[in-house]
Design a protein around this motif. Structure first.
Motif, PDB file in Angstrom:
ATOM      1  N   ILE A  72      43.081  29.421  43.011  1.00 48.16           N
ATOM      2  CA  ILE A  72      42.365  29.066  44.240  1.00 48.16           C
ATOM      3  C   ILE A  72      42.714  30.101  45.301  1.00 48.16           C
ATOM      4  CG2 ILE A  72      42.077  27.340  46.054  1.00 48.16           C
ATOM      5  CD1 ILE A  72      42.680  25.195  43.924  1.00 48.16           C
ATOM      6  N   VAL A  73      41.722  30.882  45.683  1.00 47.78           N
ATOM      7  CA  VAL A  73      41.911  31.976  46.641  1.00 47.78           C
ATOM      8  C   VAL A  73      41.631  31.466  48.056  1.00 47.78           C
ATOM      9  CG1 VAL A  73      41.106  34.280  47.315  1.00 47.78           C
ATOM     10  CG2 VAL A  73      41.274  33.667  44.884  1.00 47.78           C
ATOM     11  N   ILE A  74      42.599  31.654  48.932  1.00 50.48           N
ATOM     12  CA  ILE A  74      42.499  31.161  50.306  1.00 50.48           C
ATOM     13  C   ILE A  74      41.252  31.728  51.009  1.00 50.48           C
ATOM     14  CG2 ILE A  74      43.611  31.132  52.581  1.00 50.48           C
ATOM     15  CD1 ILE A  74      44.928  29.280  50.470  1.00 50.48           C
ATOM     16  N   GLY A  75      40.986  32.997  50.817  1.00 46.44           N
ATOM     17  CA  GLY A  75      39.801  33.604  51.433  1.00 46.44           C
ATOM     18  C   GLY A  75      38.513  32.948  50.973  1.00 46.44           C
ATOM     19  N   ASP A  76      38.461  32.548  49.710  1.00 43.39           N
ATOM     20  CA  ASP A  76      37.263  31.871  49.185  1.00 43.39           C
ATOM     21  C   ASP A  76      37.110  30.484  49.795  1.00 43.39           C
ATOM     22  OD1 ASP A  76      36.847  34.105  47.605  1.00 43.39           O
ATOM     23  OD2 ASP A  76      37.578  33.154  45.756  1.00 43.39           O
ATOM     24  N   ILE A 115      39.145  43.921  56.772  1.00 43.21           N
ATOM     25  CA  ILE A 115      40.575  43.933  56.445  1.00 43.21           C
ATOM     26  C   ILE A 115      41.095  42.505  56.311  1.00 43.21           C
ATOM     27  CG2 ILE A 115      42.860  44.502  57.375  1.00 43.21           C
ATOM     28  CD1 ILE A 115      41.475  47.021  58.626  1.00 43.21           C
ATOM     29  N   GLN A 116      40.677  41.644  57.211  1.00 43.67           N
ATOM     30  CA  GLN A 116      41.099  40.244  57.156  1.00 43.67           C
ATOM     31  C   GLN A 116      40.609  39.576  55.876  1.00 43.67           C
ATOM     32  OE1 GLN A 116      41.175  37.558  60.734  1.00 43.67           O
ATOM     33  NE2 GLN A 116      39.309  36.841  59.761  1.00 43.67           N
ATOM     34  N   GLN A 117      39.347  39.787  55.524  1.00 44.01           N
ATOM     35  CA  GLN A 117      38.791  39.196  54.303  1.00 44.01           C
ATOM     36  C   GLN A 117      39.479  39.754  53.058  1.00 44.01           C
ATOM     37  OE1 GLN A 117      34.649  40.042  54.866  1.00 44.01           O
ATOM     38  NE2 GLN A 117      34.318  38.256  56.157  1.00 44.01           N
ATOM     39  N   GLU A 118      39.757  41.035  53.068  1.00 47.67           N
ATOM     40  CA  GLU A 118      40.454  41.654  51.936  1.00 47.67           C
ATOM     41  C   GLU A 118      41.843  41.043  51.768  1.00 47.67           C
ATOM     42  OE1 GLU A 118      42.437  45.939  51.205  1.00 47.67           O
ATOM     43  OE2 GLU A 118      40.277  45.993  51.640  1.00 47.67           O
ATOM     44  N   PHE A 119      42.547  40.878  52.882  1.00 46.62           N
ATOM     45  CA  PHE A 119      43.886  40.283  52.829  1.00 46.62           C
ATOM     46  C   PHE A 119      43.827  38.856  52.310  1.00 46.62           C
ATOM     47  CE2 PHE A 119      47.236  37.692  54.709  1.00 46.62           C
ATOM     48  CZ  PHE A 119      48.351  38.330  54.181  1.00 46.62           C
ATOM     49  N   GLY A 122      43.383  38.174  48.704  1.00 42.29           N
ATOM     50  CA  GLY A 122      44.528  38.432  47.829  1.00 42.29           C
ATOM     51  C   GLY A 122      45.599  37.349  47.900  1.00 42.29           C
ATOM     52  N   VAL A 123      45.336  36.279  48.656  1.00 41.32           N
ATOM     53  CA  VAL A 123      46.305  35.202  48.814  1.00 41.32           C
ATOM     54  C   VAL A 123      45.782  33.964  48.093  1.00 41.32           C
ATOM     55  CG1 VAL A 123      47.518  33.720  50.462  1.00 41.32           C
ATOM     56  CG2 VAL A 123      47.013  36.092  51.069  1.00 41.32           C
ATOM     57  N   THR A 124      46.613  33.402  47.235  1.00 39.70           N
ATOM     58  CA  THR A 124      46.210  32.190  46.526  1.00 39.70           C
ATOM     59  C   THR A 124      46.925  30.979  47.095  1.00 39.70           C
ATOM     60  OG1 THR A 124      47.954  32.275  44.850  1.00 39.70           O
ATOM     61  CG2 THR A 124      45.902  33.515  44.377  1.00 39.70           C
ATOM     62  N   LEU A 125      46.451  29.826  46.704  1.00 37.21           N
ATOM     63  CA  LEU A 125      47.098  28.589  47.111  1.00 37.21           C
ATOM     64  C   LEU A 125      48.554  28.582  46.664  1.00 37.21           C
ATOM     65  CD1 LEU A 125      46.777  25.797  48.404  1.00 37.21           C
ATOM     66  CD2 LEU A 125      45.972  24.953  46.189  1.00 37.21           C
ATOM     67  N   ALA A 126      48.839  29.138  45.500  1.00 37.35           N
ATOM     68  CA  ALA A 126      50.212  29.196  44.999  1.00 37.35           C
ATOM     69  C   ALA A 126      51.123  29.975  45.947  1.00 37.35           C
ATOM     70  CB  ALA A 126      50.239  29.831  43.609  1.00 37.35           C
ATOM     71  N   ASP A 127      50.568  30.923  46.674  1.00 40.16           N
ATOM     72  CA  ASP A 127      51.358  31.730  47.600  1.00 40.16           C
ATOM     73  C   ASP A 127      51.768  30.972  48.860  1.00 40.16           C
ATOM     74  OD1 ASP A 127      51.135  34.049  45.969  1.00 40.16           O
ATOM     75  OD2 ASP A 127      49.193  34.526  46.890  1.00 40.16           O
TER      76      ASP A 127
END
Length: 141
Positions: A72-76, A115-119, A122-127
């Motif tokens: 699960i990607v936070i950006g998504d 840049i914000q969307q790219e970052f 790359g962050v998942t819920l697990a992070d």
């Protein structure tokens, strides 16, 4: 970008569910965070329609993650929940301002958004999930 309350509740709900091995319910999420169960229910409905959460009705039912936290990607999630993620309306439009044809600020803000969307991509819920122990400590306070 400032996230809406709806997105805030969605992220909190996902974080809560990621700490559970069993199904939870809307009331559990609402009680932990001190937020409205009705609002959490609406958010859970949106998360279920988007495929992030599975909802089971009836005795033994409840809500749970539909995917592992690593998937699960936070950006998504943010992109799913938010209707507009632009810093200013001109970034998403070509004609919202009289100086749009030569404005350099639009390009700067568009790059900041990229840049914000790219970052966030790359962050998942697990992070970002807390431990269950941390959440349990909060609920006893």
């Amino acid at each position: 970008m400032k996230l809406t309350t709806q997105t805030d509740y969605a992220l909190r709900t996902l974080m809560f569910l990621a700490t559970r091995s069993e199904r939870a319910n809307v009331a559990d999420v609402a009680a932990l965070f001190g937020i409205s169960a009705n609002h959490v229910a609406k958010v859970v409905n949106l998360l279920a329609r988007a495929g992030y959460v599975q909802s089971t009705r009836g005795i033994g039912g409840g809500i749970e993650l539909a995917h592992s936290p690593e998937d699960i990607v936070i950006g998504d999630v943010i992109a799913t929940m938010e209707t507009d993620t632009h810093l200013l309306s001109c970034v998403g439009s070509d004609d919202s301002c009289v100086i749009h044809s030569f404005c350099k600020l639009k390009g700067v803000l568009a790059e900041a958004e990229r840049i914000q969307q790219e970052f966030l991509g790359g962050v998942t819920l697990a992070d970002v999930i807390p431990t269950r122990r941390q959440l349990n400590r909060v609920s006893r306070s």
